[in-house]
Structures are given as C-alpha cells and as structure tokens.
Design an enzyme around this catalytic site. Structure first.
Site, PDB file in Angstrom:
ATOM      1  N   GLU A  55       0.741  -1.125  -0.071  1.00 13.29           N
ATOM      2  CA  GLU A  55       0.135  -0.226   0.237  1.00 13.29           C
ATOM      3  C   GLU A  55       0.710   1.260  -0.029  1.00 13.29           C
ATOM      4  O   GLU A  55       0.449   2.144  -0.712  1.00 13.29           O
ATOM      5  CB  GLU A  55      -0.985   0.178   1.256  1.00 13.29           C
ATOM      6  CG  GLU A  55      -1.937  -0.941   1.349  1.00 13.29           C
ATOM      7  CD  GLU A  55      -1.361  -2.174   2.171  1.00 13.29           C
ATOM      8  OE1 GLU A  55      -2.094  -2.874   2.712  1.00 13.29           O
ATOM      9  OE2 GLU A  55      -0.092  -2.540   2.063  1.00 13.29           O
ATOM     10  N   ALA A 165      14.271 -44.462  -8.780  1.00 14.43           N
ATOM     11  CA  ALA A 165      15.804 -44.892  -9.081  1.00 14.43           C
ATOM     12  C   ALA A 165      15.639 -46.480  -9.463  1.00 14.43           C
ATOM     13  O   ALA A 165      14.716 -47.149  -9.211  1.00 14.43           O
ATOM     14  CB  ALA A 165      16.559 -44.822  -7.816  1.00 14.43           C
ATOM     15  N   ASP A 203      23.296 -39.471  -1.464  1.00  7.20           N
ATOM     16  CA  ASP A 203      23.478 -38.452  -2.373  1.00  7.20           C
ATOM     17  C   ASP A 203      24.440 -37.352  -2.085  1.00  7.20           C
ATOM     18  O   ASP A 203      25.034 -36.677  -3.094  1.00  7.20           O
ATOM     19  CB  ASP A 203      22.321 -37.830  -2.761  1.00  7.20           C
ATOM     20  CG  ASP A 203      21.318 -38.773  -3.331  1.00  7.20           C
ATOM     21  OD1 ASP A 203      21.767 -39.838  -3.990  1.00  7.20           O
ATOM     22  OD2 ASP A 203      20.077 -38.661  -3.323  1.00  7.20           O
ATOM     23  N   LEU A 207      21.497 -28.925  -1.237  1.00  6.49           N
ATOM     24  CA  LEU A 207      20.278 -28.728  -0.928  1.00  6.49           C
ATOM     25  C   LEU A 207      19.960 -27.078  -1.205  1.00  6.49           C
ATOM     26  O   LEU A 207      18.941 -26.447  -0.096  1.00  6.49           O
ATOM     27  CB  LEU A 207      19.636 -29.228   0.635  1.00  6.49           C
ATOM     28  CG  LEU A 207      19.549 -30.635   0.375  1.00  6.49           C
ATOM     29  CD1 LEU A 207      19.004 -31.057   1.732  1.00  6.49           C
ATOM     30  CD2 LEU A 207      18.265 -31.040  -0.514  1.00  6.49           C
ATOM     31  N   ALA A 312       6.026 -40.922   5.055  1.00  7.05           N
ATOM     32  CA  ALA A 312       5.407 -40.897   6.228  1.00  7.05           C
ATOM     33  C   ALA A 312       4.606 -39.536   6.292  1.00  7.05           C
ATOM     34  O   ALA A 312       3.703 -39.201   7.178  1.00  7.05           O
ATOM     35  CB  ALA A 312       6.845 -40.796   7.482  1.00  7.05           C
TER      36      ALA A 312
END
Length: 373
Positions: A55, A165, A203, A207, A312
C-alpha cells in the site's frame, strides 16, 4: 456487488503480489492498486520483510491523486506498528474513499482491526473480492497464522512406472534439465527444505538454491536477493559426520535428532549448523513436533526426501501439496518405489488427492496436487 473494474484491478493486484513470492518471507506477498476516475494512479507490491508494504508503494506513486480514490489490496492492511507503520493509517491519511480487500488477515495482530480502523475513519470497505485467487499467493502465511504450522509441499520425481531410481540406487537423472531448473525455483519459494539422513548419506546434496539454474527467474533476482531456505535433516540416531556438501554452503542447517551428536562431531561443525532434539514416535522423529517447530518461523516447507520420510509425511496426513515431476522413462519392476505407505485395505483409506495444475516442463510433466485432509 463487484464491478468489472473491481475484478480487473484486483486481478492486477494479485499479479503484483506474485512478484514478491520469492523475497517477502516470513511476511506475506501483497499487491495493491489505486484507481481514480477509472485510471490507475498507483500500484505496488511488498518486496521484502522490513521494507515498505504494498500500500505504501502504491500511495507514494499516487501522491495527491490518492485523495478520493479506491485502493485494491490482496490482504487486509495492517493496523499495528511493526518494522513499518500501519498501512491502514497511511490509507486514511492519504484520503482514499474506498478500500477493496481480497482476504482478511488471520494474523492476530491484524485480524479485522485494519478493516475496523478504515471504517471508523469513514472509508467504505468491501471485503471478499477474488478471495480464493488471492489466497493461493499466501497459502503458507495463512496456514501458519491460523494453525501455527507451515504449508507442506512434498516434491517427488518418478518414472512412468512410479520409480525414483533403478534397483541399484542410480537416479541421475530421471528428469531433464528443465525440470531440475523448475525444482530450483520451487526451492526458492520455500522457507525450509526438509530431507532425511539416508538421502544425505546416499547423495551428499547441498540442498541450496543455485542462481545459475533458476532459468528466467535469474534475470529477475540477483544472487543476493535469493532467500536461501533453511536446510533441515531428519537424523533420528545422530549418524551424520562432518564432511558433507551440506555444510560447505554458509547458510543455516538444522540437524534434527532424538539424541545429541558426539561432542567431537559438534565441535567440527561450521557456525551455521545447529541441532534440535525432538521426541520420537515408533522409533522415528515426531514429524508433527517438527512441523510445530518450523511453524514458528516458516510459512512453507519443501519435503525433498526418500520414500520413507516422504511417505511418512503423506501417510500421517501432514502434506498439503504434492509436486510430482513425471519423466518419460520406465525404470523396471525392481526399481525403487516413490513412497513408502501403509498397505491400504479399502479405497476409503487412501489419501484424497486433487489435481490443481498439469503442465509440460521440458520433456517431463509436472503435476501439482492438493491433498485433502
């Protein structure tokens, strides 16, 4: 009730709000348009926390033309002093005659107070125009304000036969470069990325959000403007060592375990690494407790994990959204499954999922799915 002009101006305000989706957290993304005599005299959006609200940008652009104008705002103007003065007060002082609001702010510090302040000043306030569309811009903020929990997106990538995979664990690359670039943009919109210890061990990922892989978004955001998400690793038994790519990027890492790490391991951590001990349920970190912890500061989190943790989250009804990148590949019957879920025995037991968006990303297909509670 709503005119064609009302709908057009609110649509523009929502488009403006979307521009802040990568930079405003933990604040909401808000857009505002000011119209007088059918002409747009001001517009703006909230760019970053601590900076002017939408605003204010719109009012500054409008100047004296704000007097007697209509202001369109995607979220209720704030009524309290935080890092910036209240926007409701600014609208009053600039003499607008009408304010159209898409969504009432569930933040307890606002929650109708901004609307009341405007009406007490004699300003006509209309609420509820394009509410559903405006809410999509701030799903995480709205959920956190209402429930104290972040919006949870589970990101998945799979072959046509639902595998992540090959049976030997090889997964690079299921999807193409365009999809991987799209994942970088997805990361950039979230406050935190949550993964499991097995993914880190297998891996060794960083990230982080990589500016060079953001595609067209890299032209809009400088590297310094990227809000690197908090990187969270669920490591129940405190198994991680110290030589990890995760630690080489100097942005916050949170290790979540059920017991403390050995002192010699903690001593080797960089300063940006911390740990949090949480209770367990059936031998695994209590995911509800984890979401409650992250909900104190995070509007939205991205689950980038293997079948066990991602499964999960879905299994326990904690996922709000699934983003699935489906590759035009078949990995075979012994390939690794997408999600580890319960053995459902009735169709009524399965998660209820609704397709929100489907589009091609390079040679792959991205499906955005909402999970009904």
């Amino acid at each position: 009730m709503w005119s064609i002009e009302d709908s057009q101006m609110m649509s523009l305000a929502i488009e403006l709000a979307q521009k802040g989706m990568y930079t405003t957290r933990p604040n909401p993304s808000v857009g505002s348009v000011i119209v007088k005599d059918g002409e747009i005299v001001g517009e703006g959006y909230h760019i970053r926390a601590g900076g002017p609200h939408a605003e204010v940008y719109a009012l500054n652009m409008a100047g004296i033309d704000a007097q007697g104008a209509t202001a369109y705002v995607t979220l209720e103007p704030c009524s309290h002093y935080g890092r910036t003065p209240p926007c409701a007060k600014a609208l009053i002082e600039h003499g607008v005659s009408r304010v159209v609001i898409a969504v009432t702010d569930p933040n307890p510090e606002v929650s109708g107070r901004g609307i009341a302040m405007l009406r007490e000043a004699g300003i006509k306030v209309d609420v509820g125009l394009m509410t559903t569309e405006a809410m999509q811009v701030n799903l995480g903020f709205l959920k956190r304000m209402e429930k104290g929990l972040p919006w949870v997106t589970v990101k998945l990538a799979a072959s046509l036969d639902g595998k992540t995979a090959l049976s030997n664990g090889v997964s690079k690359w299921i999807t193409g470069p365009e999809a991987r670039s799209d994942v970088q943009r997805l990361r950039a919109r979230h406050c935190a990325i949550v993964t499991g210890v097995e993914t880190i061990i297998a891996d060794n990922p960083s990230l982080n959000v990589r500016h060079s892989e953001l595609g067209s978004l890299a032209n809009q955001l400088a590297p310094a403007e990227i809000h690197q998400p908090l990187r969270v690793v669920v490591d129940t038994h405190a198994r991680l060592g110290t030589e990890l790519n995760l630690f080489k990027q100097a942005t916050p890492v949170l290790l979540v375990s059920a017991k403390p790490y050995p002192e010699e391991v903690q001593a080797a951590w960089p300063e940006h690494v911390s740990q949090q001990i949480l209770p367990t349920v059936n031998g695994r970190i209590d995911l509800t407790a984890l979401l409650g912890l992250l909900g104190k500061t995070c509007n939205s989190i991205l689950i980038e994990a293997g079948a066990t943790l991602a499964g999960a989250v879905v299994n326990q009804g904690l996922a709000d959204e699934i983003v699935l990148y489906q590759a035009m590949k078949i990995l075979g019957g012994q390939g690794r499954n997408l999600l580890a879920l319960d053995d459902f025995q009735a169709m009524s037991d399965i998660p209820r999922i609704n397709l929100i968006d489907e589009r091609k990303v390079g040679k792959d297909t991205r499906l955005t799915l909402r999970v009904s509670k």
